[in-house]
Design an enzyme around this catalytic site. Structure first.
Site, PDB file in Angstrom:
ATOM      1  N   ASP A  51      65.359  16.810  47.367  1.00 10.68           N
ATOM      2  CA  ASP A  51      64.989  15.975  46.108  1.00 10.68           C
ATOM      3  C   ASP A  51      66.184  16.266  45.006  1.00 10.68           C
ATOM      4  OD1 ASP A  51      64.492  18.683  45.670  1.00 10.68           O
ATOM      5  OD2 ASP A  51      62.527  18.297  44.986  1.00 10.68           O
ATOM      6  N   SER A  52      67.230  17.093  45.847  1.00 14.38           N
ATOM      7  CA  SER A  52      68.561  17.440  44.960  1.00 14.38           C
ATOM      8  C   SER A  52      69.358  15.831  44.883  1.00 14.38           C
ATOM      9  CB  SER A  52      69.579  18.197  45.548  1.00 14.38           C
ATOM     10  OG  SER A  52      69.601  17.937  47.046  1.00 14.38           O
ATOM     11  N   ASP A  90      62.067  15.971  51.625  1.00 14.22           N
ATOM     12  CA  ASP A  90      61.426  16.675  50.464  1.00 14.22           C
ATOM     13  C   ASP A  90      60.368  15.892  49.848  1.00 14.22           C
ATOM     14  OD1 ASP A  90      62.089  19.325  49.725  1.00 14.22           O
ATOM     15  OD2 ASP A  90      63.977  18.723  48.835  1.00 14.22           O
ATOM     16  N   LYS A 120      59.327  18.837  53.609  1.00 17.68           N
ATOM     17  CA  LYS A 120      59.328  20.102  52.871  1.00 17.68           C
ATOM     18  C   LYS A 120      58.613  20.274  51.517  1.00 17.68           C
ATOM     19  CE  LYS A 120      63.570  21.856  51.399  1.00 17.68           C
ATOM     20  NZ  LYS A 120      63.243  21.915  49.732  1.00 17.68           N
ATOM     21  N   GLU A 122      57.833  22.862  48.173  1.00 15.63           N
ATOM     22  CA  GLU A 122      58.109  24.245  47.379  1.00 15.63           C
ATOM     23  C   GLU A 122      56.983  25.163  47.051  1.00 15.63           C
ATOM     24  OE1 GLU A 122      60.809  23.672  43.917  1.00 15.63           O
ATOM     25  OE2 GLU A 122      62.215  22.379  45.108  1.00 15.63           O
ATOM     26  N   GLU A 189      65.763  30.427  49.048  1.00 13.87           N
ATOM     27  CA  GLU A 189      67.029  29.881  48.385  1.00 13.87           C
ATOM     28  C   GLU A 189      67.242  31.030  47.070  1.00 13.87           C
ATOM     29  OE1 GLU A 189      66.651  26.079  46.511  1.00 13.87           O
ATOM     30  OE2 GLU A 189      68.472  26.208  45.099  1.00 13.87           O
TER      31      GLU A 189
HETATM   32  O1  KIV Z   1      66.783  19.579  47.413  1.00 11.98           O
HETATM   33  C1  KIV Z   1      67.518  20.426  48.227  1.00 11.98           C
HETATM   34  O2  KIV Z   1      68.674  19.894  48.304  1.00 11.98           O
HETATM   35  C2  KIV Z   1      66.952  21.516  48.563  1.00 11.98           C
HETATM   36  C3  KIV Z   1      68.001  22.503  49.196  1.00 11.98           C
HETATM   37  C4  KIV Z   1      68.918  23.127  48.185  1.00 11.98           C
HETATM   38  C5  KIV Z   1      67.470  23.495  49.959  1.00 11.98           C
HETATM   39  O3  KIV Z   1      65.852  21.680  48.695  1.00 11.98           O
END
Ligand code: KIV
Length: 271
Positions: A51-52, A90, A120, A122, A189
């Site tokens: 989600d980056s 994510d 994924k 969090e 992280e």
């Molecule tokens: O969204 C992302 O890029 C991440 C990584 C930094 C692990 O969750």
């Protein structure tokens, strides 16, 4: 050369085998077809559609604004390019916290509409009900602890997490809870290296670090950061493998000069 280079398709089973054999796992983010194709052909083990994307693709300050539809768009673009890597998407902010029914339907949409291999999420014990419900539908889940950018407004900063004993103890408990629930791997992280190593030794599932030192089972970086496309972001943990920002700027400037000077296109570049 590693025996794993020969493996045609990385699965969650291959990843646990890699941990057992002490083979480090490589992971990078990608958000589009062209980049994912390069990374996959280069031999990466896991591609994370992070989600980056909210930051590096859309220009938002945080990861919070990106939507499920946008993550599905990025995820399906990546999956179309990939033959070997395991693709993890994510789950964006607001699609799984506090409501396991909604979490399951978000995860099902991701799996159906992107054909990714896993999702994924969090968080630790506070999201365990959602994690279990998703896993019960046969969807592999990767956990994410330590600095969890979707909770930035709770913490207020992006500094190193779990430096104090209380937070470190909670992180260990959360990691065990995620493993016991059935997660196939965990991202840690920005936490102290000694804590990350301790977690990796305690767990039988792979632990992938970002800013978590070398004592874990693998490493992940954001592709834009490691290629040096981003100039502004330079945390201590980041190793830049290229300076694409200046290379791309130079290429664009050369093109502008060629167009303005009438040098492009030349006779061979026309019909
Ligand atoms: O969204 C992302 O890029 C991440 C990584 C930094 C692990 O969750």
């Amino acid at each position: 050369m590693s025996v794993y280079t020969e493996i045609k398709r990385i699965t969650t089973h291959v990843l646990s085998e890699m941990k057992l054999q002490g083979e480090k796992i490589s992971m990078l983010t990608a958000y589009d077809y062209s980049m994912a194709s390069i990374i996959d052909k280069a031999g990466i083990d896991i591609i994370l559609v992070g989600d980056s994307a909210s930051n590096v693709m859309a220009g938002y300050e945080t990861t919070l604004p990106i939507t499920l539809d946008q993550m599905i768009y990025h995820g399906s673009s990546v999956v179309r390019a990939v033959n070997r890597a395991l693709v993890v998407v994510d789950m964006p902010f607001g699609t799984y916290q506090g409501n396991s029914k909604q979490a399951l339907s978000s995860a099902i949409r991701i799996m159906k509409e992107t054909s990714a291999d896993a999702v994924k999420m969090e968080g630790g014990q506070e999201i365990i009900e959602s994690v279990k419900r998703i896993l019960s539908a046969g969807i592999p889940v990767m956990g994410h602890l330590g600095l969890t950018p979707q909770s930035i407004h709770k913490f207020g900063t992006y500094t190193v997490r779990a430096k104090e004993k209380q937070e470190a103890d909670k992180l260990i408990e959360d990691a065990i809870a995620l493993q016991d629930a059935g997660c196939f791997a965990i991202v840690l992280e920005k936490i102290p290296a000694c804590l990350a190593e301790k977690v990796a030794k305690k767990l039988y599932i792979p632990v992938i670090g970002i800013g978590a030192g070398g004592g874990v089972d693998g490493q992940v970086l954001v592709i834009h950061d490691m290629l040096g496309i981003n100039q502004e972001f330079s945390p201590r943990f980041l190793r830049r493998y290229h300076n694409l920002y200046s290379e791309m700027t130079g290429a664009v400037q050369a093109y502008i000069n060629d167009v303005k000077g009438g040098d492009f296109p030349n006779e061979k570049e026309q019909y």
